[in-house]
Design a protein around this motif. Structure first.
Motif, PDB file in Angstrom:
ATOM      1  N   UNK A  53       7.984  32.529   1.341  1.00 38.02           N
ATOM      2  CA  UNK A  53       8.193  33.926   0.959  1.00 38.02           C
ATOM      3  C   UNK A  53       8.834  34.007  -0.423  1.00 38.02           C
ATOM      4  N   UNK A  54       9.788  33.103  -0.689  1.00 33.57           N
ATOM      5  CA  UNK A  54      10.493  33.160  -1.969  1.00 33.57           C
ATOM      6  C   UNK A  54       9.602  32.748  -3.142  1.00 33.57           C
ATOM      7  N   UNK A  55       8.701  31.805  -2.898  1.00 30.12           N
ATOM      8  CA  UNK A  55       7.992  31.169  -4.016  1.00 30.12           C
ATOM      9  C   UNK A  55       6.576  31.692  -4.243  1.00 30.12           C
ATOM     10  N   UNK A  56       6.189  32.754  -3.517  1.00 28.22           N
ATOM     11  CA  UNK A  56       4.810  33.225  -3.685  1.00 28.22           C
ATOM     12  C   UNK A  56       4.742  34.694  -4.075  1.00 28.22           C
ATOM     13  N   UNK A  57       5.872  35.265  -4.440  1.00 25.68           N
ATOM     14  CA  UNK A  57       5.852  36.635  -4.966  1.00 25.68           C
ATOM     15  C   UNK A  57       5.119  37.630  -4.094  1.00 25.68           C
ATOM     16  N   UNK A  58       5.432  37.634  -2.791  1.00 26.09           N
ATOM     17  CA  UNK A  58       4.818  38.594  -1.852  1.00 26.09           C
ATOM     18  C   UNK A  58       3.289  38.468  -1.760  1.00 26.09           C
ATOM     19  N   UNK A  77       0.571  28.583  -7.765  1.00 26.93           N
ATOM     20  CA  UNK A  77       1.751  28.889  -6.951  1.00 26.93           C
ATOM     21  C   UNK A  77       1.774  28.045  -5.685  1.00 26.93           C
ATOM     22  N   UNK A 111      20.644  35.908  -2.122  1.00 25.12           N
ATOM     23  CA  UNK A 111      19.396  35.687  -2.825  1.00 25.12           C
ATOM     24  C   UNK A 111      18.263  36.547  -2.255  1.00 25.12           C
ATOM     25  N   UNK A 112      18.629  37.712  -1.763  1.00 24.07           N
ATOM     26  CA  UNK A 112      17.642  38.616  -1.192  1.00 24.07           C
ATOM     27  C   UNK A 112      17.757  39.985  -1.848  1.00 24.07           C
ATOM     28  N   UNK A 134      14.944  42.812   4.381  1.00 22.23           N
ATOM     29  CA  UNK A 134      15.214  42.306   3.037  1.00 22.23           C
ATOM     30  C   UNK A 134      13.952  41.649   2.485  1.00 22.23           C
ATOM     31  N   UNK A 135      13.958  41.429   1.189  1.00 21.36           N
ATOM     32  CA  UNK A 135      12.802  40.854   0.497  1.00 21.36           C
ATOM     33  C   UNK A 135      13.278  39.743  -0.433  1.00 21.36           C
ATOM     34  N   UNK A 136      12.350  38.881  -0.847  1.00 15.98           N
ATOM     35  CA  UNK A 136      12.728  37.874  -1.844  1.00 15.98           C
ATOM     36  C   UNK A 136      13.263  38.582  -3.087  1.00 15.98           C
ATOM     37  N   UNK A 137      14.314  38.031  -3.643  1.00 21.89           N
ATOM     38  CA  UNK A 137      14.935  38.667  -4.814  1.00 21.89           C
ATOM     39  C   UNK A 137      14.044  38.443  -6.040  1.00 21.89           C
ATOM     40  N   UNK A 156       8.648  40.039  -9.633  1.00 21.63           N
ATOM     41  CA  UNK A 156       8.211  38.942  -8.768  1.00 21.63           C
ATOM     42  C   UNK A 156       9.372  38.010  -8.476  1.00 21.63           C
ATOM     43  N   UNK A 157       9.297  37.368  -7.318  1.00 21.88           N
ATOM     44  CA  UNK A 157      10.311  36.363  -6.977  1.00 21.88           C
ATOM     45  C   UNK A 157       9.957  34.999  -7.580  1.00 21.88           C
ATOM     46  N   UNK A 158       8.860  34.948  -8.313  1.00 18.73           N
ATOM     47  CA  UNK A 158       8.463  33.711  -8.996  1.00 18.73           C
ATOM     48  C   UNK A 158       8.607  33.946 -10.492  1.00 18.73           C
TER      49      UNK A 158
END
Lengths: 489, 489
Positions: free
Chosen positions: A259-264, A315, B144-145, B231-234, B305-307
């Motif tokens: 979830x963190x590394x794929x930008x939703x 990614x 980190x969220x 919550x979502x990836x930050x 994006x979280x990336x």
């Protein structure tokens, strides 16, 4: 209620007379092609697909317009005749089966099948409740849009049923359940009035959000006749990986990392144990194991995007490298074309089909908070093995949503009576689900199958509020009576 | 109701006696630090921030636990004393103001302010209803969220109020309204019972989804005391552009293109007319116009994006090139650092502040389907100009959600009586909103301000169902009475 034979007989006769007059009135409303009553014609409407429940009815009515639905409901309400709404009849909990006494009308929406409008710029589609899910997907696709709900029965289930059961399926992680995909509803109330909440708005704070009441209510509060649904940009690039993992904890850690590394862009994250892959490979002929070996767990993950610039592949590659480095995964296969992708999905699908070759199954559709999965599955498995040491637990599912299909395959030497263990295992598994504050029905709903369990696992206060809502919207209890809400003991 | 003076006086006296005994009971439940009654202490709880409504109360009670809230509700319910729930009191529709007769209790949640738990792996946070929105954002950030709800009042508004008004704000396009951000709720019912729907599940189809009833109900159906939120990836990379466009139609076309070409990374899409930018630049000293010129419309768009791999910048660049080629945009500025980004957002924020320097405003918070915006704004503007040719329409807002802040600045030569036109313009604007099947309150809710308008623009059936729900959950009408639901004529 005490038993009064005379009055009972009289009441039954009255009810039959009332039903006959209702049937005649309804026939004149919908015309000759709008109803079925011959035994052979109505047979498919009387039982659910697994044959667990069989009912009876006075008439199957198939209206073509909201106005006709309204008139049918008015007629039935006045005469106090129960109405059982039915969509594609693909539900798994008996929610659309009529009662056995036959003193009811089955209201089937299948002839209300228009795509009313598609608005690509607003990213919405408005449809009749009787539209088949696959037709809605196709209509969206023709306008370069995605309607993301996707599930096994999509070729025959109907939008009204999807709404009434708040259907989930494969892509909830990214796009949400049916509830989150719904902007507006048109509903016929128990008394025949039409509640028009068919708005195509993403922001509307004008009083109580009434449409929410009918989503997931399994036809007990109103008959959904139309809906405005959200669409999304159509994905044009997809990338899929099949990975092996050492532990269930690593499955959960990989989900977080993904979830963190794929930008939703994560669309699916399905998990399976080695035993599940084994029975798929063993029983279904066209399965190729993407990663033969002895890992305990496997994950099928997919990213998708409406942009096709190769970025998803980068990614995914980065993610898998990070996961390998962190020791979360043992090995990974990345699909390099559509046929490889299909082969990976085939394992996941075959797992479901393959179970029947292993004999009877007792199946649970439960959810727990994602972080509890690594505790829940071993604990529930162990508890079941203590009850019956030869039972074969098989847990897989939509990990990203905390949705575990926790199934029990019959012992290899089952004598055909494994099903008798159902009530025992229900208690064992549901008690552990409750401990983790999970759900005893993540996707499939309550219907008849889980109605009594709901009485055990919902608090009295929740049940009271449910009953108050039911009484407020269906005071005569003519709408799909005896479904969902437990009978008060 | 006919006027019966004798009984009336007697009833009032009874109500006062009853209130006094309730006040004494409540004081003993919450202890000396749990209530306020001195005039100076309670003053801030009696009016809403714009001073449009002012009420009176017998006591402001500030419980610290759900159990205390439960006891307060039980006491008030037994004595039939109205309770007015209040969060940060930042609402814009008077929904938290007590009635003028003072025969009520204001129940303020501000001392229930614990972050109960953060579960980064499950991407959830569980909080007390009295938590300030900014505190919830910070708690998520520390893990980190992202908790994505963001709005002007975030430094003082409370989660319970955000839930009760189904708050929206800047990032709805990407993350949804408060409703979509909520997985579980804890609610104290009108009679004091605690309804515990505080589950952290993404899939749970076990009967009616009761929590939906209380979201957006403005405290008329129950008192929200706790919530489990998604919550979502930050986001760790952000890219922002400020573009000029020739027409409103091109604004809408750019929105569609942006959704298609950015793979669901679009977080904001705000639109403003030239007149809006002008009054911002003219009235607020620190504003630099990012694209000086004479274009009719401007859009502030942001991807996140979280990336962080530079991909957002590439996507935005490609998008803007495509849009320029298609003639959708005239010019574009891309923020190359945080201070440029902040300067662009400053224009959007200043537009709101700047309005007061232009004199009085009559403001509308409406929504229409996105594709109707290019028709709605000119039509509504024209209709207002026909009523008062010197009025200055100013439409801007969250275009991606169809949410138009349609405001009317007073004529330059206003004599201070512009506000008197409010009822006239309400009818003019709401009628056109209704024509496009829009919402007369996109974000702010109903409260007192729009209660009568709701009676005009909701169907009788919708109002009936709302009343049935209210009666089912608050049969004594002690919970925030007279709010939201129009008085029956």
């Amino acid at each position: 209620m005490s038993y009064v034979p005379e009055a009972g007989i009289e009441q039954a006769t009255l009810a039959e007379q009332s039903l006959q007059s209702v049937i005649n009135e309804i026939k004149s409303v919908v015309g000759p092609s709008g109803w079925l009553s011959a035994d052979a014609d109505i047979a498919p409407y009387l039982c659910e697909q697994r044959g667990l429940y069989r009912g009876s009815t006075g008439l199957v009515v198939r209206p073509t317009t909201t106005q006709q639905v309204s008139k049918v409901m008015t007629i039935c309400s006045r005469a106090n005749v129960p109405v059982i709404p039915q969509g594609g009849n693909t539900g798994l909990c008996g929610g659309a089966v009529p009662p056995a006494d036959g003193l009811n009308i089955v209201l089937c929406l299948s002839r209300m099948r228009s795509i009313r409008s598609v608005d690509p710029g607003n990213f919405t589609i408005t449809v009749d409740a009787g539209c088949i899910l696959a037709e809605v997907q196709q209509a969206a696709d023709q306008h370069d849009r995605l309607f993301p709900l996707s599930l096994g029965a999509e070729g025959s289930c109907q939008i009204g049923g999807n709404l009434s059961t708040n259907a989930g399926g494969m892509q909830v992680l990214r796009y949400g359940n049916m509830r989150e995909l719904t902007l507006g509803l048109e509903v016929v109330l128990a008394d025949g009035r039409v509640l028009d909440c068919l708005r195509a708005l993403r922001k509307d704070n004008t009083g109580y959000d009434l449409k929410q009441l009918f989503i997931g209510a399994e036809g007990t509060l109103g008959v959904i006749t139309g809906a405005t649904l959200r669409l999304f940009p159509k994905p044009v690039s997809v990338t899929t990986a099949y990975v092996s993992l050492p532990t269930l904890q690593s499955v959960i850690s990989l989900l977080s990392l993904s979830r963190m590394k794929t930008g939703d862009q994560l669309t699916a994250f399905e998990f399976m144990p080695r035993f599940g892959v084994d029975i798929a490979v063993r029983n279904i002929h066209d399965i190729r194991d993407p990663l033969p070996g002895e890992a305990d767990w496997y994950v099928l993950m997919e990213l998708s995007s409406s942009v096709n610039d190769g970025h998803l592949d980068i990614m995914l590659e980065t993610l898998l490298e990070d996961a390998l480095e962190a020791g979360l995964i043992i090995d990974a296969a990345v699909a390099s074309n559509d046929s490889q992708r299909a082969a990976m999905w085939r394992v996941r699908e075959a797992l479901v089909e393959a179970q029947k070759f292993e004999g009877a199954s007792i199946k649970f559709d439960v959810s727990v908070p994602v972080m509890s999965i690594p505790e829940f599955i071993p604990e529930a498995s162990q508890a079941c093995l203590e009850v019956l040491p030869s039972v074969r637990p098989l847990a897989f599912g939509h990990c990203g949503d905390g949705n575990v299909h926790f199934n029990l395959a019959a012992p290899v030497d089952d004598d055909g009576r494994f099903g008798n263990w159902t009530p025992v295992f229900n208690t064992v598994v549901f008690d552990i689900v409750e401990k983790y504050r999970g759900s005893i029905s993540a996707e499939h709903g309550i219907g008849l199958t889980k109605r009594e369990a709901l009485g055990v696992y919902k608090s009295d206060i929740e049940l009271d509020v449910m009953r108050a809502i039911k009484a407020a919207l269906d005071p005569l209890n003519t709408l799909n009576p005896d479904k969902v809400i437990p009978i008060r003991l």
